[in-house]
Design a protein around this motif. Sequence first.
Motif, PDB file in Angstrom:
ATOM      1  N   UNK A 211       0.818  -1.216   0.000  1.00  0.00           N
ATOM      2  CA  UNK A 211       0.000   0.000   0.000  1.00  0.00           C
ATOM      3  C   UNK A 211       0.849   1.262   0.000  1.00  0.00           C
ATOM      4  N   UNK A 212       1.934   1.273   0.791  1.00  0.00           N
ATOM      5  CA  UNK A 212       2.719   2.492   0.975  1.00  0.00           C
ATOM      6  C   UNK A 212       4.104   2.438   0.332  1.00  0.00           C
ATOM      7  N   UNK A 213       4.442   1.309  -0.308  1.00  0.00           N
ATOM      8  CA  UNK A 213       5.774   1.126  -0.879  1.00  0.00           C
ATOM      9  C   UNK A 213       6.888   1.326   0.172  1.00  0.00           C
ATOM     10  N   UNK A 214       6.573   0.936   1.393  1.00  0.00           N
ATOM     11  CA  UNK A 214       7.523   1.045   2.485  1.00  0.00           C
ATOM     12  C   UNK A 214       8.662   0.051   2.298  1.00  0.00           C
ATOM     13  N   UNK A 215       9.882   0.475   2.618  1.00  0.00           N
ATOM     14  CA  UNK A 215      11.008  -0.452   2.653  1.00  0.00           C
ATOM     15  C   UNK A 215      11.101  -1.053   4.053  1.00  0.00           C
ATOM     16  N   UNK A 216      11.564  -2.284   4.132  1.00  0.00           N
ATOM     17  CA  UNK A 216      11.622  -2.997   5.410  1.00  0.00           C
ATOM     18  C   UNK A 216      13.002  -3.622   5.578  1.00  0.00           C
TER      19      UNK A 216
END
Length: 271
Positions: A211-216
């Motif tokens: 959804x947010x293109x967050x990196x992890x």
Amino acid sequence: MAFRGWKRLFLVGRQNTFAKAWRSRRGGPPLRWKRCCHWSAGKSLDPEVKAFLEENTEVTSSGHLTPEIRLRLLTPRCRFWREKPDLWPYGDPFWAIYWPGGQALSRYILDNPCVVKGRSVLDLGSGCGATAIAAVMSGASQVLANDIDPIAGMAMILNCELNHMNPFPITIKNIINSEAGNWDLIVLGDMFYDEQLADGLHHWLRKCIRIQQTEVLIGDPGRQQFLSHSIRSQLHKVIEYSLPEYTRQENNGLTSSIVWSYQPSNSLENC
């Protein structure tokens, strides 16, 4: 029972209780930077709790991967290294141990500030707050630390003060399975010690990425629960660190800790 025995309970049995707490306190409204905080700069701590933490922990910057960061931890010179665990008046102090996965994440961020510089960062399961502190030191634009233990939140404030920085926002809500927050980067260390919790993390992190293109980024020394979980096949090894001798001794002989990228990115490799 000495703290070594207590810590063995952390590593084997009592983390199951902690995992149940994460699972039972899931959900809640979506988090926003300006209204999710239980503590922030200027927030006063309970004087009794503050005095207890200062009396029963030791300020140290040795024995771990990030000597730049000073932390209040339980060490062999502390009273509760020898006392029975039941005499500790608060919840199990997971925050008072600088776990290997968190050490690797913090070291990586300090060595590669471009990973966080100018970005919003969520430190999930923050514990002592070392990785959040590393993110602030490396120029993150916003940092939110999350831990469900309110005493951990207080300890993080004390650790910020030790490192001459204003406390970053801290939330003690269980945000796993909440709506995906708008973070550039999520970091988490040593969280894959329970299969059900690991499943919840996997699902929620995947949602944040979608959804947010967050990196992890995930830090873990290679515990069996992590290596055997299905998320492992979707991770890219970023870097591996040899652990200092003290950390090896306190973690059943684990010799190294690894930073993994959930979503491989050239930007991480080129810093």
